[in-house]
Design an enzyme around this catalytic site. Sequence first.
Site, short mmCIF file in Angstrom:
data_model
loop_
_atom_site.label_atom_id
_atom_site.label_comp_id
_atom_site.label_asym_id
_atom_site.label_seq_id
_atom_site.Cartn_x
_atom_site.Cartn_y
_atom_site.Cartn_z
N HIS A 196 1.53 3.00 8.01
CA HIS A 196 0.93 2.56 9.40
C HIS A 196 -0.32 3.45 9.72
CE1 HIS A 196 5.21 1.50 9.50
NE2 HIS A 196 4.74 0.43 9.88
S1 FES Z 1 2.69 5.89 9.78
FE1 FES Z 1 4.35 4.66 10.03
S2 FES Z 1 5.79 5.45 8.74
FE2 FES Z 1 4.00 6.56 8.43
#
Ligand code: FES
Length: 231
Positions: A196
């Site tokens: 993410h």
């Molecule tokens: S940014 Fe979501 S798991 Fe690493």
Amino acid sequence: MRSRKLSPAAHWTSPSDSAKRTPTDGPLEGGWLTILLMWSKVGAGSVICASYGETDLSTQAEHSTTNRRDFLFVATGAVGAVGAAAVVWPLINQLNPDASTLALASIQYDVSPIAEGQSVTIMWRGLPVFVRHRTPKEIEEAKAVPLSELKDPETDEQRTKPGHEEWLIMIANCTHLGCIPVGQSGDFDGWFCPCHGSHYDSAGRIRRGPAPKNLVVPPYEFLSDTLVQIG
Ligand code: FES
């Protein structure tokens, strides 16, 4: 409680009379030896009591019955407690970690083969752990960051051991949802989580993205210059 007279028998009036008797003297004279069987139902069982001659031993028999019943209650309770302990103890004991689990509670790792600028990932308690041999540039960058810029403020010194600042040891799970970040990438010369888009700096501190916390530093200590114990 009811009593029943079984048969007439001998009766003696004093202990000296009976002491004088021999086995051939026949039945005792001067009274009746009465044997009464008192069939008294007490609790789940019955008790037979005997009464001889003029002496009514029923009160003594009842007292004996009460003592026996108390004893049975206590004995039954004690046996029950021992039995319960025998059943429960194996259940409790199996909750303890076995020897192999205890052996993995802490691990020792020789970091000497890890060259400057390299990292390895080892396993501890089922978790991946980064062991990073930082370069002087990475250490300098980490120390130069003002705490006010950090989402989860920690100094570089708080995340390393005195005299071993070149070693960075962290659990390799992103603090967002647990992905394993990629080393020496991202915008802060540290780690980047592609799941993410979280960026960590060269001290493993979160600098950008959804992760709320720095990468976790596990409990560890250096046993020597090159031997580290984790856990
Ligand atoms: S940014 Fe979501 S798991 Fe690493």
